[in-house]
Design a protein around this motif. Structure first.
Motif, PDB file in Angstrom:
ATOM      1  N   ALA A 101     -11.547  48.725 -43.328  1.00 31.39           N
ATOM      2  CA  ALA A 101     -11.033  50.064 -43.617  1.00 31.39           C
ATOM      3  C   ALA A 101     -11.708  50.661 -44.854  1.00 31.39           C
ATOM      4  N   VAL A 102     -11.943  49.852 -45.871  1.00 30.69           N
ATOM      5  CA  VAL A 102     -12.604  50.375 -47.080  1.00 30.69           C
ATOM      6  C   VAL A 102     -14.037  50.804 -46.749  1.00 30.69           C
ATOM      7  N   ALA A 103     -14.739  49.988 -45.948  1.00 31.34           N
ATOM      8  CA  ALA A 103     -16.105  50.352 -45.566  1.00 31.34           C
ATOM      9  C   ALA A 103     -16.096  51.655 -44.759  1.00 31.34           C
ATOM     10  N   ASP A 161      -1.266  48.172 -39.435  1.00 30.66           N
ATOM     11  CA  ASP A 161      -1.280  48.057 -37.963  1.00 30.66           C
ATOM     12  C   ASP A 161      -1.953  46.771 -37.519  1.00 30.66           C
ATOM     13  N   THR A 162      -3.053  46.410 -38.180  1.00 34.74           N
ATOM     14  CA  THR A 162      -3.766  45.191 -37.773  1.00 34.74           C
ATOM     15  C   THR A 162      -2.880  43.969 -37.999  1.00 34.74           C
ATOM     16  N   GLU A 214     -11.938  38.222 -35.693  1.00 42.39           N
ATOM     17  CA  GLU A 214     -11.105  38.935 -34.713  1.00 42.39           C
ATOM     18  C   GLU A 214     -10.352  40.092 -35.387  1.00 42.39           C
ATOM     19  N   ALA A 215      -9.867  39.873 -36.602  1.00 38.68           N
ATOM     20  CA  ALA A 215      -9.160  40.940 -37.317  1.00 38.68           C
ATOM     21  C   ALA A 215     -10.109  42.109 -37.583  1.00 38.68           C
ATOM     22  N   ARG A 216     -11.372  41.806 -37.845  1.00 40.10           N
ATOM     23  CA  ARG A 216     -12.356  42.876 -38.062  1.00 40.10           C
ATOM     24  C   ARG A 216     -12.563  43.704 -36.793  1.00 40.10           C
ATOM     25  N   VAL A 217     -12.655  43.025 -35.656  1.00 38.44           N
ATOM     26  CA  VAL A 217     -12.827  43.738 -34.377  1.00 38.44           C
ATOM     27  C   VAL A 217     -11.640  44.683 -34.162  1.00 38.44           C
ATOM     28  N   ASP A 274     -11.551  47.557 -36.592  1.00 47.11           N
ATOM     29  CA  ASP A 274     -12.616  48.490 -36.256  1.00 47.11           C
ATOM     30  C   ASP A 274     -12.211  49.395 -35.089  1.00 47.11           C
ATOM     31  N   GLU A 275     -11.508  48.817 -34.110  1.00 50.05           N
ATOM     32  CA  GLU A 275     -10.998  49.636 -32.988  1.00 50.05           C
ATOM     33  C   GLU A 275     -10.024  50.681 -33.525  1.00 50.05           C
ATOM     34  N   ARG A 276      -9.210  50.294 -34.454  1.00 53.40           N
ATOM     35  CA  ARG A 276      -8.222  51.202 -35.062  1.00 53.40           C
ATOM     36  C   ARG A 276      -8.930  52.309 -35.855  1.00 53.40           C
TER      37      ARG A 276
END
Ligand code: NAD
Ligand code: MG
Length: 385
Positions: A329-331, A349-350, A371-374, A377-379
């Protein structure tokens, strides 16, 4: 001579570390320096310090690094495996100043090697605290906290009487938006968020300070570094950043560490430990500062604080998910894909939607992180700025 490695030598912490080391050339010998993509910064630092090895994490830049170091006698390597190889070299002291979970494998390699680990990278400890500390116990590595709050607590925490500690109070500047009404916070730009009032730092931690996720991560960091429960960890807004944190004892004594907000003081503490060394940091002039202010944090405007605390209480995979979603989210915020207030919403949400079993190894932590990054990223893609 202390033999030293700096992982993340081109960043804010890495450059402050080099500044101290270069002022004391008889005391330190640089073995390896690493960076992500900044070939010129890395090559320059490696040549100035006569390093044995320079490692660029982005392998596509290895040829450029070789060119920059041609004839210098500094060996060049590239890629993540090379980072870990550098981290496992025979040194007395390692600065872990890579930002984010990208630092986890090299930091683990350094911890498994042993010696003193000056830990600036809080994300690794948040995601993999148990795994890292177990590795440190096994190798006998000493982890010395660089984060100013944790360095302050380290200096004030009486390890002979851990049962007599009532509270650990982490101070927080509150970041650049501590006085902003929530409506004004909707339109915060990356430029505004990275302009920290007291500290000069890398972009990611500056945004974390602005959302106060930094303080949330630091509560989890403190939980791992000191023998305290989550309930014993308090946060206090202290806008001048002069008191770097405090430890309160059952007899009513409160010990604090103070100093000018300059990371070279806590870095020097870890470099010289168990002794002390001189730094060029300006002396603290309390008469000129005049007053120190304190207030409670505002949970409503800074939801990241509650998210981090609930991840700590949930434990298991939650801290790793919190950290990974926050990094994504920061990126995305820095890339202008999402708004400032969406950072905490994406993290929340994640955490809510992804609830895997607790990780029991480094690989399990990294799988949860991936997996949390994926998912985060969808969010991000659902958000339209
Ligand atoms: P920075 O962005 O200025 O520097 C980061 C360093 O990590 C650089 O050398 C960069 O090349 C390297 N790096 C980045 N991505 C990488 C990757 N994928 N692989 C390998 N190397 C990579 O950050 P900083 O402000 O120096 O912060 C470093 C760490 O220290 C962070 O974890 C931060 O939270 C922590 N910290 C910083 C401060 C501060 O004052 N800057 C204070 C306390 C804690
Ligand atoms: Mg800090």
């Amino acid at each position: 001579m202390k033999r030293v490695n700096i992982l993340g030598a081109t960043g804010s912490i890495g450059r402050s570390t080099l500044d101290l080391i270069e002022r004391a050339p008889d005391a330190f010998q640089v073995v390896a320096l690493t960076a992500h993509r900044d070939v010129d910064g890395l090559a320059d630092a490696a040549q100035r310090t006569n390093a044995q090895l320079a490692v660029i994490a982005d392998e596509t830049r290895l040829d450029a690094l070789r060119d920059a170091l041609a004839g210098s006698g500094v060996r060049a390597m590239g890629g993540e495996a090379a980072l870990c190889e550098a981290a496992a070299m025979d040194v007395d002291w390692t600065m872990a100043a890579i930002v984010g979970c990208a630092g986890l494998r090299p930091i683990m390699a350094a911890i498994e090697r042993g010696g003193m680990i000056a830990l600036a990278n809080k994300e690794s400890l948040v995601s993999a605290g148990e795994v890292m500390l177990a590795a440190a116990r096994a190798s006998g590595a000493t982890i010395l906290p660089v984060d100013s709050e944790h360095n302050a607590i380290y200096q004030c925490f009486d390890s002979r009487a851990p049962d007599q500690v009532r509270k650990v109070i982490l101070t927080a500047s509150g970041g650049p938006f501590r006085d902003w009404p929530i409506d004004a916070m909707r339109d915060i730009t990356p430029e505004q968020a990275v302009a920290h009032p007291n500290w000069s730092m890398g972009a990611k931690i500056s945004v974390d300070s602005a959302t106060m996720m930094n303080k949330g991560l630091e509560v989890i960091e403190a939980f791992h570094l000191f023998p305290v429960t989550a309930d014993q960890l308090d946060i206090l807004i202290h806008r001048q950043s002069v008191i770097h944190s405090m430890v309160e004892y059952v007899d009513g004594s409160v010990l604090a560490q103070l100093g000018t907000p300059d990371m070279r003081t806590p870095i020097a503490y870890t470099l010289a430990w168990p002794k002390r060394m001189a730094t060029p940091c300006p002396a603290l002039d309390l008469a000129t500062i005049g007053r120190l202010d304190f207030e409670a944090p505002d949970a409503a405007r800074f939801p990241a604080l509650a998210l981090a605390r609930s991840a700590l209480v949930a434990s298991g995979a939650a801290p790793a998910i919190l950290n990974a979603a926050n990094e994504v989210a920061v990126a995305a915020f820095l890339a202008r894909k999402i708004a400032f207030l969406e950072i905490a919403a994406i993290v929340g949400d994640t955490l809510e939607r992804y609830t895997p079993a607790a990780p029991d190894s480094l690989d399990a932590v990294l799988a949860i992180d991936a997996e949390a990054r994926v998912r985060a990223d969808e969010r991000v893609k659902d958000c339209v700025v």
